[in-house]
Design a protein around this motif. Structure first.
Motif, PDB file in Angstrom:
ATOM      1  N   PRO A 162       8.207  61.307  34.352  1.00  0.00           N
ATOM      2  CA  PRO A 162       7.993  62.757  34.340  1.00  0.00           C
ATOM      3  C   PRO A 162       6.593  63.152  34.813  1.00  0.00           C
ATOM      4  N   TRP A 163       5.648  62.215  34.794  1.00  0.00           N
ATOM      5  CA  TRP A 163       4.285  62.506  35.268  1.00  0.00           C
ATOM      6  C   TRP A 163       4.214  62.510  36.798  1.00  0.00           C
ATOM      7  N   GLN A 164       5.242  61.987  37.440  1.00  0.00           N
ATOM      8  CA  GLN A 164       5.191  61.838  38.893  1.00  0.00           C
ATOM      9  C   GLN A 164       5.393  63.199  39.554  1.00  0.00           C
ATOM     10  N   VAL A 192     -10.787  50.082  39.941  1.00  0.00           N
ATOM     11  CA  VAL A 192      -9.753  50.714  39.112  1.00  0.00           C
ATOM     12  C   VAL A 192      -8.892  49.605  38.502  1.00  0.00           C
ATOM     13  N   ILE A 193      -9.028  49.370  37.190  1.00  0.00           N
ATOM     14  CA  ILE A 193      -8.336  48.264  36.492  1.00  0.00           C
ATOM     15  C   ILE A 193      -8.233  47.044  37.419  1.00  0.00           C
ATOM     16  N   ALA A 194      -9.396  46.512  37.758  1.00  0.00           N
ATOM     17  CA  ALA A 194      -9.448  45.600  38.908  1.00  0.00           C
ATOM     18  C   ALA A 194     -10.191  44.296  38.630  1.00  0.00           C
ATOM     19  N   VAL A 207      -3.314  44.071  32.963  1.00  0.00           N
ATOM     20  CA  VAL A 207      -3.785  44.591  31.676  1.00  0.00           C
ATOM     21  C   VAL A 207      -4.422  45.937  31.978  1.00  0.00           C
ATOM     22  N   TRP A 208      -4.073  46.943  31.224  1.00  0.00           N
ATOM     23  CA  TRP A 208      -4.679  48.282  31.382  1.00  0.00           C
ATOM     24  C   TRP A 208      -4.786  48.896  29.990  1.00  0.00           C
ATOM     25  N   TYR A 209      -6.024  49.224  29.586  1.00  0.00           N
ATOM     26  CA  TYR A 209      -6.250  49.861  28.280  1.00  0.00           C
ATOM     27  C   TYR A 209      -5.954  51.354  28.418  1.00  0.00           C
ATOM     28  N   GLY A 219      -0.658  54.550  47.267  1.00  0.00           N
ATOM     29  CA  GLY A 219      -0.399  54.795  45.847  1.00  0.00           C
ATOM     30  C   GLY A 219       0.915  54.150  45.522  1.00  0.00           C
ATOM     31  N   GLY A 220       1.242  54.116  44.246  1.00  0.00           N
ATOM     32  CA  GLY A 220       0.682  54.846  43.153  1.00  0.00           C
ATOM     33  C   GLY A 220       1.089  56.330  43.155  1.00  0.00           C
ATOM     34  N   ASN A 221       0.719  56.915  42.036  1.00  0.00           N
ATOM     35  CA  ASN A 221       0.999  58.334  41.839  1.00  0.00           C
ATOM     36  C   ASN A 221       0.428  59.183  42.983  1.00  0.00           C
ATOM     37  N   LEU A 258       9.339  46.945  39.901  1.00  0.00           N
ATOM     38  CA  LEU A 258       9.110  46.985  38.452  1.00  0.00           C
ATOM     39  C   LEU A 258       7.616  47.177  38.257  1.00  0.00           C
ATOM     40  N   HIS A 259       7.261  47.920  37.242  1.00  0.00           N
ATOM     41  CA  HIS A 259       5.843  48.098  36.893  1.00  0.00           C
ATOM     42  C   HIS A 259       5.650  47.773  35.417  1.00  0.00           C
ATOM     43  N   ALA A 260       4.513  47.185  35.077  1.00  0.00           N
ATOM     44  CA  ALA A 260       4.215  46.948  33.658  1.00  0.00           C
ATOM     45  C   ALA A 260       2.711  46.794  33.472  1.00  0.00           C
ATOM     46  N   TYR A 261       2.189  47.509  32.494  1.00  0.00           N
ATOM     47  CA  TYR A 261       0.787  47.372  32.101  1.00  0.00           C
ATOM     48  C   TYR A 261       0.757  47.012  30.620  1.00  0.00           C
ATOM     49  N   TYR A 262      -0.160  46.131  30.269  1.00  0.00           N
ATOM     50  CA  TYR A 262      -0.212  45.646  28.886  1.00  0.00           C
ATOM     51  C   TYR A 262      -1.594  45.867  28.290  1.00  0.00           C
ATOM     52  N   GLY A 304       8.754  55.567  47.846  1.00  0.00           N
ATOM     53  CA  GLY A 304       8.183  56.373  46.764  1.00  0.00           C
ATOM     54  C   GLY A 304       7.551  55.503  45.698  1.00  0.00           C
ATOM     55  N   ASN A 305       7.175  56.150  44.606  1.00  0.00           N
ATOM     56  CA  ASN A 305       6.490  55.466  43.504  1.00  0.00           C
ATOM     57  C   ASN A 305       6.910  56.048  42.162  1.00  0.00           C
ATOM     58  N   GLU A 306       7.307  55.199  41.245  1.00  0.00           N
ATOM     59  CA  GLU A 306       7.597  55.602  39.847  1.00  0.00           C
ATOM     60  C   GLU A 306       8.332  56.939  39.772  1.00  0.00           C
ATOM     61  N   VAL A 353      -4.143  48.877  46.512  1.00  0.00           N
ATOM     62  CA  VAL A 353      -5.268  49.794  46.746  1.00  0.00           C
ATOM     63  C   VAL A 353      -4.716  51.211  46.749  1.00  0.00           C
ATOM     64  N   GLU A 354      -5.111  51.982  45.756  1.00  0.00           N
ATOM     65  CA  GLU A 354      -4.670  53.379  45.667  1.00  0.00           C
ATOM     66  C   GLU A 354      -5.862  54.290  45.929  1.00  0.00           C
ATOM     67  N   HIS A 355      -5.597  55.431  46.497  1.00  0.00           N
ATOM     68  CA  HIS A 355      -6.631  56.461  46.566  1.00  0.00           C
ATOM     69  C   HIS A 355      -6.786  57.017  45.158  1.00  0.00           C
ATOM     70  N   ALA A 357      -2.285  63.931  41.664  1.00  0.00           N
ATOM     71  CA  ALA A 357      -2.078  62.830  40.706  1.00  0.00           C
ATOM     72  C   ALA A 357      -3.305  62.662  39.817  1.00  0.00           C
ATOM     73  N   TRP A 358      -4.475  62.608  40.442  1.00  0.00           N
ATOM     74  CA  TRP A 358      -5.702  62.303  39.688  1.00  0.00           C
ATOM     75  C   TRP A 358      -6.669  63.475  39.699  1.00  0.00           C
ATOM     76  N   ARG A 359      -6.212  64.624  40.186  1.00  0.00           N
ATOM     77  CA  ARG A 359      -6.989  65.873  40.204  1.00  0.00           C
ATOM     78  C   ARG A 359      -8.377  65.663  40.837  1.00  0.00           C
ATOM     79  N   GLN A 364      -0.851  42.916  41.804  1.00  0.00           N
ATOM     80  CA  GLN A 364      -1.700  43.236  40.661  1.00  0.00           C
ATOM     81  C   GLN A 364      -2.349  44.594  40.930  1.00  0.00           C
ATOM     82  N   ALA A 365      -2.342  45.450  39.934  1.00  0.00           N
ATOM     83  CA  ALA A 365      -2.896  46.797  40.109  1.00  0.00           C
ATOM     84  C   ALA A 365      -4.165  46.915  39.264  1.00  0.00           C
ATOM     85  N   GLN A 366      -5.270  47.239  39.938  1.00  0.00           N
ATOM     86  CA  GLN A 366      -5.464  47.441  41.355  1.00  0.00           C
ATOM     87  C   GLN A 366      -6.472  46.399  41.840  1.00  0.00           C
TER      88      GLN A 366
HETATM   89  O1  AHR Z   1      -2.287  52.006  38.846  1.00  0.00           O
HETATM   90  C1  AHR Z   1      -2.481  53.234  38.229  1.00  0.00           C
HETATM   91  C2  AHR Z   1      -1.203  54.074  38.177  1.00  0.00           C
HETATM   92  O2  AHR Z   1      -0.285  53.475  37.315  1.00  0.00           O
HETATM   93  C3  AHR Z   1      -0.429  54.229  39.452  1.00  0.00           C
HETATM   94  O3  AHR Z   1      -0.899  55.260  40.266  1.00  0.00           O
HETATM   95  C4  AHR Z   1       0.947  54.559  38.978  1.00  0.00           C
HETATM   96  O4  AHR Z   1       1.949  54.143  39.864  1.00  0.00           O
HETATM   97  C5  AHR Z   1       1.022  53.868  37.620  1.00  0.00           C
HETATM   98  O5  AHR Z   1       1.491  54.728  36.650  1.00  0.00           O
END
Ligand code: AHR
Length: 501
Positions: A177-179, A353-355, A295-297, A69-71, A241-245, A171-173, A25-27, A95-97, A347-349
């Motif tokens: 460079p986006w962090q 949000v990609i849920a 999975v995240w598009y 978070g997350g970013n 480890l993080h991975a989105y497909y 911390g996170n990621e 659960v991220e803000h 992070a998300w403005r 699983q994120a999230q």
């Molecule tokens: O889950 C969305 C974002 O993906 C997270 O904030 C970040 O850690 C990753 O890049």
């Protein structure tokens, strides 16, 4: 095509750590506000949390939830989110403005997780902050009332009992460079080590997760882990480890077999950790916290920098189809098959949000297609993961090379004799004739309990608020267990749960 699987209860991989069934659960977007929390919703409890969402979280079978978070965490001041709500500042989330109202903070989150019997997993800000803020947060959360003024502040905020948060992410990621506050591996490794040392002095019972790579395509993948662990090896328990497909350039075969990338990441990172152990002459083994996966598009998302400053509202609310659900089921099998090295996964999230869970403001909450393989795996894949010998054809893929068309995972409960098989047919055109030899289980004489599938003649089918049950698991006819042989048909692009007793 034919697939033959050999199993033997004597040959195990490891025991499933229930923490692999975690979520996040991220803000961000409508995960917290308008997701788990909506005070005006007809089902909201006295603290503003939606009971209909909580019910779905329970059904999903999640065991722990990473937060905030997350970013988002990399510019977060946790103090903004505690104390009387009317006094909490509005802040710009870099992070998300988005404007963060701070209505929900660590006290509300810990209360929500306790009500659902979930373990909270807390991340500290190592982007714009450091040792002091991390230790203060830990002290605020975990020390008994009466011991320090921070613990007393928690009690004064109405939470006399410590939150008892056991798992903490450093911390996170931080490799990205986006962090906000992105660092080199050496800079981060030093900061993570000093933060870990101080946090352990505050509460020796905690487990610490140090940041690994944001994905396997990062230019520093592998070297980041080595450097960071050289600094932190003796001070941390897990590396993240993080991975989105998603399908890249329409290559569905590579997408359907995304778990090959996840399997490769786990083996590369554990090998790197073991290398550091060898150099340090250490017997300790670091385990993996795969604390963001899904999975995240991403190709549909303009990117953080492209967002206008906004009050909140929807962000990356991907709608998942049948193929996505097969991929999610297959990713969970990759985590299970590495039960000896993967201790935690998220699983994120969790909501919107990609849920797996979606909500309508003031209205219903519903299950996306990906909800189902997660819920069934979390419920039934408990016990000892067995080694599987799979003989079957390979699929040629652009991204992963030649990989098995069918994956099968097996989880055995030695206490009850129950056997759970998970299988995916990742071939989009041909059904698989599955044959599993159960002869090694001679004394247990298995019978079929149920065979459920997530699949559809339309792999693009989705659920929606109007048709929330368009895609649900369905029973499969024709599966047999005879003379120590299980036989089943797996249609193209399908995920399966086969339970035996
Ligand atoms: O889950 C969305 C974002 O993906 C997270 O904030 C970040 O850690 C990753 O890049």
């Amino acid at each position: 095509y034919d697939v033959h699987v050999g199993l033997d209860p004597a040959f195990s991989v490891g025991t499933v750590d229930p923490r692999i069934y975690g979520s996040f659960v991220e803000h961000m977007g409508r995960c917290v506000y308008g997701g788990i929390f909506e005070p005006d919703h007809p089902t909201a409890d006295e603290h503003g949390f939606r009971k209909d969402v909580a019910e779905l979280v329970r059904e999903l079978g999640v065991t722990n939830v990473r937060y905030p978070g997350g970013n988002f965490v990399s510019n977060y001041r946790w103090e903004d989110g505690v104390g009387p709500v009317q006094d909490r500042p509005k802040r710009l989330d870099l992070a998300w403005r988005s404007i963060e109202p701070n209505t929900v903070g660590v006290d509300e989150f810990a209360h929500w997780t306790r009500g659902l019997d979930l373990d909270p997993v807390m991340a500290v800000n190592l982007g714009t902050r450091g040792v002091r803020a991390a230790v203060d947060l830990l002290e605020y959360c975990n020390l008994p009332a009466g011991s320090t003024s921070l613990a007393d502040r928690r009690a004064a905020n109405g939470r006399r009992e410590p939150h008892g948060i056991r798992t903490w992410c450093l911390g996170n990621e931080m490799d990205g460079p986006w962090q906000i506050g992105h660092k080199t591996a050496d800079e981060y490794g030093r900061l993570a080590a000093e933060t870990a040392r101080a946090m352990r002095r505050t509460d020796p019972d905690i487990e610490l997760v140090v940041c690994g790579s944001s994905n396997s395509g990062m230019p520093t993948f592998g070297s980041w882990e080595r450097t960071v662990l050289e600094h932190t090896y003796d001070l941390v328990d897990h590396i993240s480890l993080h991975a989105y497909y998603e399908p890249v350039a329409g290559d569905i075969d590579s997408f359907l077999t995304s778990s090959e990338n996840m399997r490769g990441m786990i083996s590369a990172v554990t090998a790197t950790a073991d290398h550091v152990a060898a150099v340090k002459r250490s017997r300790k083994r670091i385990t993996v916290s795969f604390d963001e996966w899904n999975v995240w598009y991403q190709s549909r998302f303009p990117g953080e920098a492209g967002l206008a400053i906004r009050p909140g509202g929807p962000l990356i609310e991907d709608v998942y189809d049948v193929t996505d659900a097969v991929v999610v089921g297959d990713l969970l099998m990759a985590l299970l098959d590495n039960a000896d090295r993967v201790a935690i996964a998220n699983q994120a999230q969790l909501v919107n949000v990609i849920a797996p869970i979606r909500t309508e403001p003031g209205n219903s909450a519903w299950r996306q297609t990906i909800f189902h393989p997660f819920a069934l795996t979390a419920k039934y894949a408990r016990g000892t993961v067995l080694q599987t010998q799979v003989r079957g054809p390979l699929l040629a893929t652009g991204q992963h090379g030649d990989v098995p068309a069918t994956r099968v995972s097996a989880v055995h409960d030695p206490a009850t004799g129950g056997l759970t098989l998970l299988a995916t047919n990742r071939d989009r055109h041909r059904p698989a004739a599955l044959n599993v030899s159960l002869r090694a289980f001679a004394g247990e004489g298995h019978r079929l309990v149920e065979h459920l599938t997530l699949g559809d003649s339309d792999p693009g089918a989705t659920n929606s608020a109007d048709r929330p049950d368009r895609v649900t698991p369905r029973p499969v006819d024709g599966t047999t267990v005879r003379d120590g042989q299980l036989e089943a048909t797996l249609p193209p692009t399908s995920w399966h749960l086969i339970r035996l007793h």
